[in-house]
Write a protein that holds these residues in place. Structure first.
Motif, PDB file in Angstrom:
ATOM      1  N   LYS A 167      28.394  11.331 -42.794  1.00  0.00           N
ATOM      2  CA  LYS A 167      27.793  10.856 -44.081  1.00  0.00           C
ATOM      3  C   LYS A 167      27.113  11.618 -44.845  1.00  0.00           C
ATOM      4  O   LYS A 167      26.663  12.713 -44.371  1.00  0.00           O
ATOM      5  CB  LYS A 167      27.196   9.437 -43.939  1.00  0.00           C
ATOM      6  N   ASP A 198      27.980   1.134 -48.678  1.00  0.00           N
ATOM      7  CA  ASP A 198      27.964   0.667 -47.159  1.00  0.00           C
ATOM      8  C   ASP A 198      27.087   0.940 -46.714  1.00  0.00           C
ATOM      9  O   ASP A 198      26.420  -0.052 -45.690  1.00  0.00           O
ATOM     10  CB  ASP A 198      29.320   1.155 -46.530  1.00  0.00           C
ATOM     11  N   ASP A 199      26.287   1.915 -46.756  1.00  0.00           N
ATOM     12  CA  ASP A 199      25.151   2.101 -45.949  1.00  0.00           C
ATOM     13  C   ASP A 199      23.652   2.570 -46.779  1.00  0.00           C
ATOM     14  O   ASP A 199      23.725   3.722 -47.044  1.00  0.00           O
ATOM     15  CB  ASP A 199      25.556   3.401 -45.116  1.00  0.00           C
ATOM     16  N   LYS A 286      19.963  -2.351 -43.195  1.00  0.00           N
ATOM     17  CA  LYS A 286      21.201  -2.530 -43.845  1.00  0.00           C
ATOM     18  C   LYS A 286      20.685  -3.066 -45.620  1.00  0.00           C
ATOM     19  O   LYS A 286      21.793  -2.957 -46.358  1.00  0.00           O
ATOM     20  CB  LYS A 286      22.192  -3.519 -43.539  1.00  0.00           C
ATOM     21  N   LEU A 446      32.384   3.793 -33.314  1.00  0.00           N
ATOM     22  CA  LEU A 446      31.938   2.775 -34.003  1.00  0.00           C
ATOM     23  C   LEU A 446      30.815   3.384 -35.361  1.00  0.00           C
ATOM     24  O   LEU A 446      30.879   2.749 -36.378  1.00  0.00           O
ATOM     25  CB  LEU A 446      31.220   1.739 -33.461  1.00  0.00           C
ATOM     26  N   GLU A 447      30.206   4.378 -34.775  1.00  0.00           N
ATOM     27  CA  GLU A 447      28.973   4.658 -35.800  1.00  0.00           C
ATOM     28  C   GLU A 447      28.986   6.125 -35.156  1.00  0.00           C
ATOM     29  O   GLU A 447      28.708   6.461 -34.067  1.00  0.00           O
ATOM     30  CB  GLU A 447      28.088   4.014 -35.991  1.00  0.00           C
ATOM     31  N   ILE A 449      25.792   9.110 -35.899  1.00  0.00           N
ATOM     32  CA  ILE A 449      24.396   9.153 -36.550  1.00  0.00           C
ATOM     33  C   ILE A 449      23.980  10.779 -36.097  1.00  0.00           C
ATOM     34  O   ILE A 449      24.662  11.523 -35.315  1.00  0.00           O
ATOM     35  CB  ILE A 449      23.486   8.521 -36.044  1.00  0.00           C
ATOM     36  N   PHE A 465      21.444   3.702 -33.853  1.00  0.00           N
ATOM     37  CA  PHE A 465      22.767   3.089 -34.255  1.00  0.00           C
ATOM     38  C   PHE A 465      22.389   1.783 -34.487  1.00  0.00           C
ATOM     39  O   PHE A 465      21.451   0.926 -34.026  1.00  0.00           O
ATOM     40  CB  PHE A 465      23.724   3.127 -33.140  1.00  0.00           C
ATOM     41  N   LYS A 466      23.104   1.312 -35.703  1.00  0.00           N
ATOM     42  CA  LYS A 466      22.805   0.115 -35.931  1.00  0.00           C
ATOM     43  C   LYS A 466      23.519  -1.067 -35.117  1.00  0.00           C
ATOM     44  O   LYS A 466      24.226  -0.761 -34.189  1.00  0.00           O
ATOM     45  CB  LYS A 466      23.553  -0.351 -37.456  1.00  0.00           C
ATOM     46  N   PRO A 468      25.987  -3.236 -33.111  1.00  0.00           N
ATOM     47  CA  PRO A 468      27.203  -3.719 -33.528  1.00  0.00           C
ATOM     48  C   PRO A 468      27.542  -5.005 -33.534  1.00  0.00           C
ATOM     49  O   PRO A 468      26.765  -5.800 -33.504  1.00  0.00           O
ATOM     50  CB  PRO A 468      27.940  -3.084 -31.975  1.00  0.00           C
TER      51      PRO A 468
END
Length: 572
Positions: A167, A198-199, A286, A446-447, A449, A465-466, A468
């Motif tokens: 990102k 989104d983030d 979020k 999934l993500e 970082i 990580f956020k 899931p």
């Protein structure tokens, strides 16, 4: 720097037939490219050129020249356009010089006819700027406690280096006297079209906002804040934006000197004396509302240097709605100039419980002044944590925003740099990690970082990580290697930031014994071990034979010396 394109830009009067040509015999590293554009003569020009990305060199062959040597009558201009890729210049605001060297070769490519070079110095790019709508020329007439900020990111619409996993993320540090209104965050492009973000996340402890934006386009972000200052009280404000993991010099610090406001003229009403308290619950990871969070509300009073609940008033309880808002029912009458405590009592799954009480007071002057008790409350609140103690001066602001952080999955990054594993200093650089739903690390993460270490950093850093979608499943954490592939537990040494490491995973999860397996709320520690080798440790079988041989030699030496001494004694 890397090549963007090459084109024949201009033809002199007698050089209209000069064209770029194909080149035969180049190896596979040279890639053929073409550019079609209108030249300065007003004609459509097709230019063929070759680029070797590994050596960062370009070739263009021009033919059909006429030997004239008369001024610029037989000349052509070739334009070479390069793109700056240095992340410290683009995102960190550093200054750097770049040199481009051109060599003119003979037709067979064996003889150098001439060379030329040009140096360009690139300093801070205009990739981040910030402004506000406060009228500094009419401070005395300001009646608004709210400021609207505007961030312009990537004004030139460049493709910038990614700085936060996969990102492009900016960081916005708000002054301690500014309270963010998360519902006002908007983004648009240069054509006023909405840009979906989104983030985004917010840390209420540090008053820091992070927003990830689409790459390759100009993005304009706006949001509003409330200034936490009493009417008529001047305060200096600072609001700093920069790119994540890079120097603050790559952004801009927006400063307002002497901000103040006055209350608009108007009389008190019964509605103002009994304002309705509202509580907004937000996910700080979020910046979205959280529903079904239960709160207890108590009326309190200041007793010396301590806030105590008024037991005779009891309490009222309620839950947040779909918009994350709980409005205190009118059956529990709230008043101006009184303290109210707000306490979370039922935390949703996947979130860290917020055990802290929050306090709010709506101050309403009587006959233009505050009573001594109200002034004592103001003084007490001003000495406390500004996140949990809030003073408002109008019923419209009688609202508390309470944040919850997701449990998520935490990654800790550490190092061992010597064989004995006593040197644990971090190695500077950016390290990426992916979260996967399978033990093989196959498919898309999934993500993703990242954790960034500067040369001066000494302590272990972590990232999270956020949550899931499925909070009950087992997930797998992998460090991402230089080849952008997950590094598996079974792998040997891996290349990370051009260095060789053995990557070791350790999970604190009680649900599995797999080193990199984890569940929501757990932590995985990722250790990069350097390639330094170590001899077998003392007591190991590897050097036992050498120690025994050494001991035997010592014994033989002692015996030999003893025999020699005895012979000498006999001779005497």
């Amino acid at each position: 720097m890397e090549l963007s394109y090459i084109r024949v830009k201009w033809h002199a009067d007698e050089a209209g037939n000069v064209k770029s040509q194909t080149i035969d015999g180049l190896d596979d590293e040279w890639k053929s490219n073409s550019n079609e554009s209108t030249n300065d003569n007003g004609n459509l020009e097709s230019t063929i050129y070759y680029y070797n990305k590994n050596t960062n060199q370009a070739l263009i062959q021009l033919g059909k020249f006429i030997a004239g040597r008369v001024g610029d009558k037989y000349a052509v201009d070739v334009q070479v356009v390069c793109r700056v890729t240095d992340d410290k210049v683009l995102l960190g605001g550093e200054e750097k010089s770049f040199t481009n060297k051109v060599t003119l070769l003979s037709e067979d490519g064996q003889t150098i006819i001439d060379t030329a070079s040009n140096e360009a110095t690139m300093s801070k790019r205009d990739n981040l700027s910030k402004s506000n709508n406060f009228d500094k020329e009419h401070v005395e007439g300001n009646t608004s406690q709210t400021i609207k900020y505007t961030i312009t990111a990537n004004a030139l619409g460049q493709t910038l280096p990614l700085n936060d996993g996969n990102k492009l993320t900016l960081v916005d540090k708000l002054d301690e006297n500014l309270e963010l209104d998360p519902t006002t965050i908007k983004a648009k492009d240069e054509n006023e079209n909405e840009v979906h973000i989104d983030d985004k996340s917010y840390d209420p402890k540090t008053n820091t906002l992070e927003i990830s934006i689409p790459n390759g386009k100009k993005v304009i972000i706006t949001y509003s804040v409330t200034v936490k200052a009493a009417p008529g009280t001047p305060v200096d404000l600072s609001n700093k934006v920069f790119w994540k993991s890079y120097s603050e010099n790559g952004g801009e610090n927006d400063v307002i000197k002497g901000f103040k406001y006055r209350l608009a003229a108007g009389g008190s009403t019964e509605g103002e004396r009994n304002p309705q308290l509202t509580i907004t619950k937000m996910d700080e990871n979020k910046l979205e509302p959280i529903k079904d969070v239960k709160f207890d509300v108590y009326e309190c009073e200041l007793n010396g240097e301590k806030i105590q609940r008024v037991l005779s008033r009891g309490k009222i309880s309620g839950k947040t709605d779909a918009d994350g808002i709980y409005k205190v029912d009118s059956s529990f009458i709230t008043h101006s100039n009184r303290i109210y405590e707000v306490k979370e009592t039922d935390t949703p799954k996947g979130y860290v419980e917020n055990k802290d009480p929050y306090y709010i007071i709506y101050v309403e002057k009587e006959n233009g002044v505050n009573s001594q008790y109200v002034q004592d409350c103001i003084d007490y609140f001003n000495k406390q944590d500004k996140i949990r103690y809030k003073i408002v001066d109008s019923p419209q602001k009688f609202n508390l925003v309470v944040y919850n952080t997701q449990k998520g999955i935490t990654v800790k990054k550490q190092f061992t740099n010597n064989a004995s594993e006593t040197d644990i200093r971090p190695v500077s650089g950016t390290y990426k990690f992916g979260l996967y739903d399978n033990a093989e690390g196959s498919g898309d993460a999934l993500e993703i970082i990242s954790i960034h270490y500067d040369p001066k950093d000494k302590d272990v850093k972590s990232a999270k990580f956020k949550n899931p979608v499925d909070l009950t499943k087992t997930y797998y954490v992998f460090e991402i290697g230089q080849n952008n592939q997950p590094i598996k537990v079974s792998d040997g040494e891996a290349t990370i930031n051009s260095m060789q490491y053995k990557v070791v995973y350790e999970s604190n999860s009680e649900a599995t014994n797999i080193a990199n397996a984890t569940k929501v709320g757990d932590t995985v520690t990722v250790t990069n071990k350097s390639r330094t080798k170590i001899l077998p440790s003392t007591g190991g079988t590897g050097n036992l034979i050498y120690r025994m041989s050494g001991t035997a030699l010592v014994v033989v030496g002692v015996i030999s010396l003893s025999i020699i001494d005895k012979k000498r004694e006999k001779r005497k």
